[in-house]
Write an enzyme that holds these catalytic residues in place. Sequence first.
Site, PDB file in Angstrom:
ATOM      1  N   ARG A  29     -18.048  83.729  14.164  1.00 44.90           N
ATOM      2  CA  ARG A  29     -16.393  83.578  14.839  1.00 44.90           C
ATOM      3  C   ARG A  29     -15.506  83.272  14.696  1.00 44.90           C
ATOM      4  NH1 ARG A  29     -12.859  81.188  17.416  1.00 44.90           N
ATOM      5  NH2 ARG A  29     -14.156  79.375  18.128  1.00 44.90           N
ATOM      6  N   ASP A  30     -15.378  81.995  14.272  1.00 46.60           N
ATOM      7  CA  ASP A  30     -13.939  81.202  14.266  1.00 46.60           C
ATOM      8  C   ASP A  30     -13.588  82.027  12.810  1.00 46.60           C
ATOM      9  OD1 ASP A  30     -11.555  80.461  14.864  1.00 46.60           O
ATOM     10  OD2 ASP A  30     -12.542  78.133  14.968  1.00 46.60           O
ATOM     11  N   HIS A 220     -10.275  71.472  12.136  1.00 43.13           N
ATOM     12  CA  HIS A 220      -9.322  72.299  11.290  1.00 43.13           C
ATOM     13  C   HIS A 220      -9.319  71.406  10.114  1.00 43.13           C
ATOM     14  CE1 HIS A 220     -10.125  76.816  12.660  1.00 43.13           C
ATOM     15  NE2 HIS A 220     -10.365  76.285  14.197  1.00 43.13           N
ATOM     16  N   CYS A 251      -7.166  81.133  13.237  1.00 41.27           N
ATOM     17  CA  CYS A 251      -7.390  81.120  14.429  1.00 41.27           C
ATOM     18  C   CYS A 251      -6.035  81.954  14.331  1.00 41.27           C
ATOM     19  CB  CYS A 251      -6.864  80.135  15.547  1.00 41.27           C
ATOM     20  SG  CYS A 251      -6.201  80.576  17.051  1.00 41.27           S
TER      21      CYS A 251
HETATM   22  P1  HMG Z   1      -4.130  90.265  28.081  1.00 41.72           P
HETATM   23  O1  HMG Z   1      -3.464  91.790  28.005  1.00 41.72           O
HETATM   24  O2  HMG Z   1      -3.677  89.642  29.505  1.00 41.72           O
HETATM   25  O3  HMG Z   1      -5.143  91.536  29.857  1.00 41.72           O
HETATM   26  O4  HMG Z   1      -4.889  90.059  27.650  1.00 41.72           O
HETATM   27  P2  HMG Z   1      -5.374  92.048  31.262  1.00 41.72           P
HETATM   28  O5  HMG Z   1      -5.912  90.909  31.828  1.00 41.72           O
HETATM   29  O6  HMG Z   1      -4.235  92.352  31.413  1.00 41.72           O
HETATM   30  O7  HMG Z   1      -6.290  93.325  31.061  1.00 41.72           O
HETATM   31  C1  HMG Z   1      -5.259  93.795  30.238  1.00 41.72           C
HETATM   32  C2  HMG Z   1      -6.306  95.278  29.690  1.00 41.72           C
HETATM   33  O8  HMG Z   1      -7.532  94.797  29.313  1.00 41.72           O
HETATM   34  C3  HMG Z   1      -6.929  95.916  31.112  1.00 41.72           C
HETATM   35  O9  HMG Z   1      -7.360  96.817  30.224  1.00 41.72           O
HETATM   36  C4  HMG Z   1      -8.898  95.260  31.064  1.00 41.72           C
HETATM   37  O10 HMG Z   1      -9.482  96.433  31.215  1.00 41.72           O
HETATM   38  C5  HMG Z   1      -8.537  94.893  29.020  1.00 41.72           C
HETATM   39  P3  HMG Z   1      -6.323  98.945  31.281  1.00 41.72           P
HETATM   40  O11 HMG Z   1      -7.032  98.510  32.418  1.00 41.72           O
HETATM   41  O12 HMG Z   1      -4.918  98.676  30.594  1.00 41.72           O
HETATM   42  O13 HMG Z   1      -7.601  99.774  30.472  1.00 41.72           O
HETATM   43  N1  HMG Z   1      -9.381  94.262  28.821  1.00 41.72           N
HETATM   44  C6  HMG Z   1     -10.508  93.763  28.149  1.00 41.72           C
HETATM   45  N2  HMG Z   1     -11.131  94.732  27.905  1.00 41.72           N
HETATM   46  C7  HMG Z   1     -12.163  94.252  26.716  1.00 41.72           C
HETATM   47  N3  HMG Z   1     -12.546  92.838  26.732  1.00 41.72           N
HETATM   48  C8  HMG Z   1     -11.876  91.898  27.393  1.00 41.72           C
HETATM   49  C9  HMG Z   1     -10.773  91.964  28.247  1.00 41.72           C
HETATM   50  N4  HMG Z   1     -10.210  91.563  28.991  1.00 41.72           N
HETATM   51  C10 HMG Z   1      -8.917  92.949  29.215  1.00 41.72           C
HETATM   52  N5  HMG Z   1     -12.166  90.484  27.477  1.00 41.72           N
HETATM   53  C11 HMG Z   1      -7.266  88.422  27.003  1.00 41.72           C
HETATM   54  C12 HMG Z   1      -6.063  88.500  28.020  1.00 41.72           C
HETATM   55  C13 HMG Z   1      -7.473  87.028  27.182  1.00 41.72           C
HETATM   56  C14 HMG Z   1      -8.219  89.438  27.260  1.00 41.72           C
HETATM   57  C15 HMG Z   1      -6.090  88.739  25.809  1.00 41.72           C
HETATM   58  O14 HMG Z   1      -4.904  87.786  25.561  1.00 41.72           O
HETATM   59  C16 HMG Z   1      -7.419  88.024  24.671  1.00 41.72           C
HETATM   60  O15 HMG Z   1      -8.133  88.973  24.630  1.00 41.72           O
HETATM   61  N6  HMG Z   1      -7.413  87.210  24.459  1.00 41.72           N
HETATM   62  C17 HMG Z   1      -8.520  86.391  23.097  1.00 41.72           C
HETATM   63  C18 HMG Z   1      -7.382  85.990  22.347  1.00 41.72           C
HETATM   64  C19 HMG Z   1      -8.321  85.329  21.228  1.00 41.72           C
HETATM   65  O16 HMG Z   1      -9.252  85.478  20.691  1.00 41.72           O
HETATM   66  N7  HMG Z   1      -8.186  84.459  20.165  1.00 41.72           N
HETATM   67  C20 HMG Z   1      -9.322  83.219  19.459  1.00 41.72           C
HETATM   68  C21 HMG Z   1      -9.900  82.210  19.964  1.00 41.72           C
HETATM   69  S1  HMG Z   1      -9.284  81.137  20.531  1.00 41.72           S
HETATM   70  C22 HMG Z   1      -9.418  79.708  18.955  1.00 41.72           C
HETATM   71  O17 HMG Z   1      -9.753  80.034  17.947  1.00 41.72           O
HETATM   72  C23 HMG Z   1      -9.646  78.636  19.581  1.00 41.72           C
HETATM   73  C24 HMG Z   1     -11.084  77.877  19.115  1.00 41.72           C
HETATM   74  O18 HMG Z   1     -11.845  78.521  17.850  1.00 41.72           O
HETATM   75  C25 HMG Z   1     -10.677  76.404  19.184  1.00 41.72           C
HETATM   76  C26 HMG Z   1      -9.595  75.354  18.206  1.00 41.72           C
HETATM   77  O19 HMG Z   1      -9.583  76.014  17.169  1.00 41.72           O
HETATM   78  O20 HMG Z   1      -8.852  75.361  18.962  1.00 41.72           O
HETATM   79  C27 HMG Z   1     -12.103  78.275  20.397  1.00 41.72           C
HETATM   80 MG    MG Z   2     -10.651  76.990  15.658  1.00 43.61          MG
END
Ligand code: HMG
Ligand code: MG
Length: 309
Positions: A29-30, A220, A251
């Site tokens: 995943r990450d 990290h 990320c």
């Molecule tokens: P948004 O644009 O605000 O979403 O994104 P929304 O709620 O306004 O919805 C907009 C549209 O997206 C809608 O569709 C929803 O149905 C669809 P429409 O009605 O317009 O056709 N939608 C989705 N579709 C599929 N799957 C979903 C989903 N949610 C909404 N889950 C959102 C908000 C949270 C979805 C977006 O910002 C996002 O996906 N962010 C993810 C970013 C990410 O994955 N980052 C990496 C992971 S974090 C990380 O790596 C850190 C970590 O490792 C720890 C560390 O290192 O510290 C964990």
């Molecule tokens: Mg991470």
Amino acid sequence: MGARDVGLPDVVGSASLPSRVTIWEVGARDGLQNESVVVPVAVKLEFLDRLAAAGLSVLEATSFVHPKWVPQLADAAELLAGLSPRPGVVYPVLVPNERGLDRALEAGVTHIAIFASATETFASRNLNRTLDSQFEMFEPTVSRALAAGLDVRGYVSMCFGDPWEGPVARSQVVAVGERLLEMGCSQLSLGDTIGVATPGQVESLLEGFRDVSRLAVHFHDTYGQALSNTLAALRCGVTTVDSSAGGLGGCPYAESATGNLATEDLVWMLDGLGVETGVDLDKLVETSVWMAEQLGRPSPSRVVRALSK
Ligand code: HMG
Ligand code: MG
């Protein structure tokens, strides 16, 4: 080969360490979320299976986030449909909101993780929410997940430094983290998303929480501090450590976030300290060498390089 085979003395000073550490493997995943290429599902499935065969029992498999935000993991449903789960192995997935939960439930998951930000800027960049409004997204997600019998982990990102805001106040991280625990998360993983922490800061942050037994650490390795930070956390009582095979990772929404602590580097240190992990280091190294070939670049892990010469 282990630390003892190279003629190192018996373990000393390990009294304050746990006898066993659970490795929460985040490579699929990450790691893969940050690759410029999209890895085929068949390769991801083989990667997960090889990690399980190497003895890893927690394999964070993918994310049910918006596919436009992380195209590298857009195949989450297909991946889970193709998975042959090994007995004793769990395959948690990242879920940000109810839409993600619906997709995860459809795919039959048992473990999910939500991911919160400790800072305003990263909440906006990673989740399109404010620091406060991220909880409005998580609350219904967690309560529905718990009602469906799922286990829910909480991540807090940017626990030490944020590329846009600089150093992050401990009180801010603790406030976000305690809120996730109160929501019903079984475990909280503290993320040094951009790899800037040093061991004293790790100790200080861990002391800010009420119950260290519910904490995990997620480092990290941008500044080469991930192993030292892990050791500091273990000495404070942490027994779950996140890492990624071969040091894959980063990320996509955090500037300057490089790979996670490499699982091989972690296992080498823990083997040397006599701390059990259940991981077969040789099998793991073979897996990371194979994965590096798939990605067309060498693994950044020092232990992978040393053991694969
Ligand atoms: P948004 O644009 O605000 O979403 O994104 P929304 O709620 O306004 O919805 C907009 C549209 O997206 C809608 O569709 C929803 O149905 C669809 P429409 O009605 O317009 O056709 N939608 C989705 N579709 C599929 N799957 C979903 C989903 N949610 C909404 N889950 C959102 C908000 C949270 C979805 C977006 O910002 C996002 O996906 N962010 C993810 C970013 C990410 O994955 N980052 C990496 C992971 S974090 C990380 O790596 C850190 C970590 O490792 C720890 C560390 O290192 O510290 C964990
Ligand atoms: Mg991470």
